[in-house]
Design an enzyme around this catalytic site. Structure first.
Site, mmCIF file in Angstrom:
data_model
loop_
_atom_site.group_PDB
_atom_site.id
_atom_site.type_symbol
_atom_site.label_atom_id
_atom_site.label_comp_id
_atom_site.label_asym_id
_atom_site.label_seq_id
_atom_site.Cartn_x
_atom_site.Cartn_y
_atom_site.Cartn_z
ATOM 1 N N LYS A 152 0.449 -0.976 -0.481
ATOM 2 C CA LYS A 152 0.715 -0.038 0.284
ATOM 3 C C LYS A 152 0.928 1.155 0.234
ATOM 4 O O LYS A 152 0.723 1.927 -0.929
ATOM 5 C CB LYS A 152 -0.655 0.400 1.043
ATOM 6 C CG LYS A 152 -1.885 1.026 1.483
ATOM 7 C CD LYS A 152 -2.545 1.220 2.985
ATOM 8 C CE LYS A 152 -2.003 1.673 3.750
ATOM 9 N NZ LYS A 152 -1.369 3.044 4.078
ATOM 10 N N ASN A 153 1.579 1.024 0.860
ATOM 11 C CA ASN A 153 2.840 2.446 1.243
ATOM 12 C C ASN A 153 3.974 2.879 -0.042
ATOM 13 O O ASN A 153 4.670 3.459 -0.363
ATOM 14 C CB ASN A 153 3.889 2.016 2.668
ATOM 15 C CG ASN A 153 2.555 2.495 3.403
ATOM 16 O OD1 ASN A 153 1.175 2.799 3.302
ATOM 17 N ND2 ASN A 153 2.912 2.389 4.966
ATOM 18 N N ARG B 145 -4.937 10.546 4.058
ATOM 19 C CA ARG B 145 -3.757 10.857 4.503
ATOM 20 C C ARG B 145 -2.756 10.882 3.545
ATOM 21 O O ARG B 145 -2.450 12.266 2.795
ATOM 22 C CB ARG B 145 -2.837 11.111 5.839
ATOM 23 C CG ARG B 145 -3.122 12.255 6.378
ATOM 24 C CD ARG B 145 -2.341 11.688 8.046
ATOM 25 N NE ARG B 145 -1.361 11.637 7.943
ATOM 26 C CZ ARG B 145 -0.301 12.774 7.610
ATOM 27 N NH1 ARG B 145 -1.140 13.817 8.376
ATOM 28 N NH2 ARG B 145 1.065 13.365 7.188
ATOM 29 N N CYS C 124 -6.282 12.881 13.198
ATOM 30 C CA CYS C 124 -6.924 11.565 12.681
ATOM 31 C C CYS C 124 -6.488 10.711 14.168
ATOM 32 O O CYS C 124 -5.949 10.873 15.143
ATOM 33 C CB CYS C 124 -5.401 11.140 11.290
ATOM 34 S SG CYS C 124 -4.233 10.788 11.921
ATOM 35 N N ARG D 39 -0.962 14.694 13.248
ATOM 36 C CA ARG D 39 0.021 14.810 11.939
ATOM 37 C C ARG D 39 0.508 15.562 11.238
ATOM 38 O O ARG D 39 -0.740 15.696 10.527
ATOM 39 C CB ARG D 39 -0.493 13.090 11.898
ATOM 40 C CG ARG D 39 -0.525 12.066 12.931
ATOM 41 C CD ARG D 39 -0.398 11.195 11.864
ATOM 42 N NE ARG D 39 -0.126 10.258 10.436
ATOM 43 C CZ ARG D 39 -0.635 9.161 10.064
ATOM 44 N NH1 ARG D 39 -1.029 8.260 10.484
ATOM 45 N NH2 ARG D 39 0.146 8.806 9.185
ATOM 46 N N PRO D 40 0.697 16.759 11.648
ATOM 47 C CA PRO D 40 1.059 17.945 10.536
ATOM 48 C C PRO D 40 1.840 17.813 8.958
ATOM 49 O O PRO D 40 2.185 16.936 9.349
ATOM 50 C CB PRO D 40 1.912 19.172 10.805
ATOM 51 C CG PRO D 40 3.073 18.003 12.309
ATOM 52 C CD PRO D 40 1.807 16.886 12.651
ATOM 53 N N VAL D 41 1.469 18.547 8.637
ATOM 54 C CA VAL D 41 2.251 18.456 7.323
ATOM 55 C C VAL D 41 3.668 19.715 7.101
ATOM 56 O O VAL D 41 3.227 19.841 5.958
ATOM 57 C CB VAL D 41 1.212 18.049 6.236
ATOM 58 C CG1 VAL D 41 0.647 17.189 5.163
ATOM 59 C CG2 VAL D 41 -0.348 19.634 6.399
ATOM 60 N N ASP D 42 3.769 20.038 7.517
ATOM 61 C CA ASP D 42 4.226 20.645 7.694
ATOM 62 C C ASP D 42 5.506 21.085 6.985
ATOM 63 O O ASP D 42 6.510 22.179 6.269
ATOM 64 C CB ASP D 42 4.817 21.833 9.201
ATOM 65 C CG ASP D 42 5.603 21.150 10.095
ATOM 66 O OD1 ASP D 42 4.720 19.598 10.117
ATOM 67 O OD2 ASP D 42 6.167 20.982 10.830
ATOM 68 N N ASP E 261 4.330 0.702 12.350
ATOM 69 C CA ASP E 261 3.455 0.283 11.426
ATOM 70 C C ASP E 261 3.345 -1.242 12.402
ATOM 71 O O ASP E 261 2.226 -2.032 11.432
ATOM 72 C CB ASP E 261 2.732 0.023 9.695
ATOM 73 C CG ASP E 261 2.493 1.281 9.079
ATOM 74 O OD1 ASP E 261 2.344 2.399 10.367
ATOM 75 O OD2 ASP E 261 2.749 2.111 8.149
ATOM 76 N N ILE F 152 7.367 7.121 17.446
ATOM 77 C CA ILE F 152 7.011 7.852 15.971
ATOM 78 C C ILE F 152 5.282 8.921 15.894
ATOM 79 O O ILE F 152 5.571 9.360 15.599
ATOM 80 C CB ILE F 152 6.675 6.653 14.623
ATOM 81 C CG1 ILE F 152 7.515 5.661 14.605
ATOM 82 C CG2 ILE F 152 6.500 7.473 13.382
ATOM 83 C CD1 ILE F 152 9.269 6.519 13.680
ATOM 84 N N ARG G 262 -9.120 -0.200 4.021
ATOM 85 C CA ARG G 262 -7.961 0.621 3.633
ATOM 86 C C ARG G 262 -7.029 0.093 3.151
ATOM 87 O O ARG G 262 -6.437 -0.044 2.065
ATOM 88 C CB ARG G 262 -7.841 1.597 4.717
ATOM 89 C CG ARG G 262 -9.336 2.599 5.090
ATOM 90 C CD ARG G 262 -8.594 3.676 6.186
ATOM 91 N NE ARG G 262 -8.110 4.179 5.459
ATOM 92 C CZ ARG G 262 -6.880 4.940 6.085
ATOM 93 N NH1 ARG G 262 -6.661 5.102 7.068
ATOM 94 N NH2 ARG G 262 -5.377 5.223 5.449
#
Ligand code: UD1
Length: 416
Positions: free
Chosen positions: A22-23, A92, A116, A121-124, A304, A326, A396
């Site tokens: 998936k990733n 995300r 979430c 979980r920012p995207v900075d 994970d 993490i 998912r």
């Protein structure tokens, strides 16, 4: 809402084929946005996140056609440079369209992901990186609006290791003017798989798999064919399930070389593991021994796989300490495992698990993707019936999980 009903107690036995990762699939699908020619992908897993990403790309104008065993992506006519809130909130990884869109079309509007279940979980880091490459970025009405006439190569040092952050900037840099150096980059195998695909498309990327990735931008990328790597987290999940149930299974189409930490921990728990080519065989003939672990970026133990090992530890001999470094709040499965009788104490990012001889079936609720996998594993070993509610999380990211587990001898059925 769909549920899984599991009758615990059966040992897993037999052979299971591991699906595409998936990733790796999600960023590589986004890489199709970087060229006007066909990107042909093999081994795309059949799961909700991949379908959601496909839907998002189609909304933008990407043509997606199944072609036998492969899927053809064509982004010759992209007319909507936007990832709406509805999509980003459910997945995300939709943030991965940001880099490719700005790089090829000079503009993107991508919704901020918001919170979430496993933390804020920012995207900075994605945003800062694109700004360093010359993009103008405004946050307006919950959207990241990025524009650039042409991105420029830059030296970018990540404050902390981010997998999708590395992937987004790697894709952006592929079409930028000049050289980009990503320092403190993620070394995850999925980052390498994306780099392999980008090179096949004509990108100049080197250093993937190390913490310094160098990308020399080119004017244009072309079409390519690529096979998605095997899913190491699905592999780990089946191995842990087999170990917990005292079973014997063989994974096919798998890769042991990217599972070192997981295989070591399983051996420490008492499993016998043999690797030959793309096959991994695991046999467990006794009660597992509790294993301590600490999650960290690759090549250390993957976050994970934390929840699945937590399930294994609940029925192990002895006590274990599990430290999650993490994600804050990635112990949502603990409360549910306790409903099955597990003895777990949590203090901050540390969980202490005291193994018990037997779990007892109950109704539990899935809270995120890997938490759901841990509940399924716990259900497989618990006495009586376990019902896992809200399994849309599981759908998912796992391909046909109950069919695969049934084929291995589990008593598991979906309640619609
Ligand atoms: C990816 C994986 C996910 C895995 C995670 C960690 C995909 C699609 N998902 O998620 O399955 O659990 O790596 O291995 O590949 N962070 C920031 N700012 C940012 C980006 C990240 O502070 O801009 C933080 C996150 O909150 C987290 C840490 O960095 O604490 C690592 O997150 P990251 O590696 O970015 O996770 P994802 O790429 O979202």
């Amino acid at each position: 809402m769909q549920k899984l009903a599991i009758q615990g107690g059966n040992r897993l036995n037999g052979e299971v084929r591991i699906s595409g990762a998936k990733n790796a699939a999600l960023p590589i699908m986004c890489a199709s946005l970087l060229a006007a020619d066909d990107l042909i992908l093999a081994n795309l897993p059949d799961m909700h996140d991949v379908a959601t990403m496909g839907k998002l790309l189609q909304q933008m104008g990407v043509k997606i056609e199944p072609d036998g065993q492969t899927t053809r992506f064509n982004a010759a006519h992209v007319d909507k440079l936007e990832a709406p809130y509805d999509m980003v909130k459910t997945m995300r990884a939709a943030i991965l369209v940001l880099g490719p869109l700005v790089a090829r079309f000079g503009e993107a509007r991508v919704s901020l992901p918001g919170g979430c279940a496993i933390g804020s979980r920012p995207v900075d880091l994605h945003i800062k990186g694109l700004q360093a490459m010359g993009a103008e970025i405004h946050i307006e009405h919950g959207y990241i609006h990025a524009t650039a006439s042409r991105l420029k190569g830059a030296r970018i040092c990540f404050d902390l290791v981010s997998v999708t952050g590395t992937e987004n900037l790697m894709m952006a840099a592929a079409l930028a003017d000049g050289v980009t150096v990503l320092e403190n980059a993620a070394r995850e195998p999925e980052v390498i798989d994306l780099a392999v695909c980008l090179r096949a498309m004509g990108a100049k990327v080197s250093g993937d798999g190390t913490d310094t990735i160098t990308i020399t931008g080119v004017d244009k990328l072309h079409g390519a064919s690529h096979r998605i790597m095997p899913d190491r987290i699905e592999s780990g999940t089946f191995l842990v399930a087999a170990a917990a149930t005292g079973g014997k299974i063989v994974l096919t189409d798998a890769r042991a070389d990217i599972l070192d930490n997981v295989l070591d921990k399983l051996r420490e728990a008492g499993a016998k593991i043999e690797v030959s080519g793309d096959r991994i065989e695991l046999e467990m003939d006794r009660r597992p021994t509790a294993v301590n672990l600490r999650t960290a970026p690759y090549p250390a133990f993957p976050t994970d796989m934390q929840a699945q090992f937590m399930a294994l530890n609940t029925i192990a001999e002895g006590s274990a300490i599990v430290v999650e470094t993490i994600f804050e709040n990635r112990f949502m499965h603990v409360q549910e495992l306790r409903r099955l009788g597990a003895q777990i104490d949590v203090e901050g990012n540390t969980a202490v698990i005291k193994g018990c001889a037997q779990l007892e079936g109950a109704t539990v609720m899935a809270t995120d993707l890997r938490a759901s996998a841990s509940l399924v594993i716990a259900g497989l070993v618990a006495q009586g019936e376990t019902v896992v509610d809200r399994i849309y999380h599981l759908d998912r990211g796992y391909e046909h999980i109950e069919a695969k587990l049934s084929a291995l001898g589990a008593q598991i059925r979906r309640i619609k």
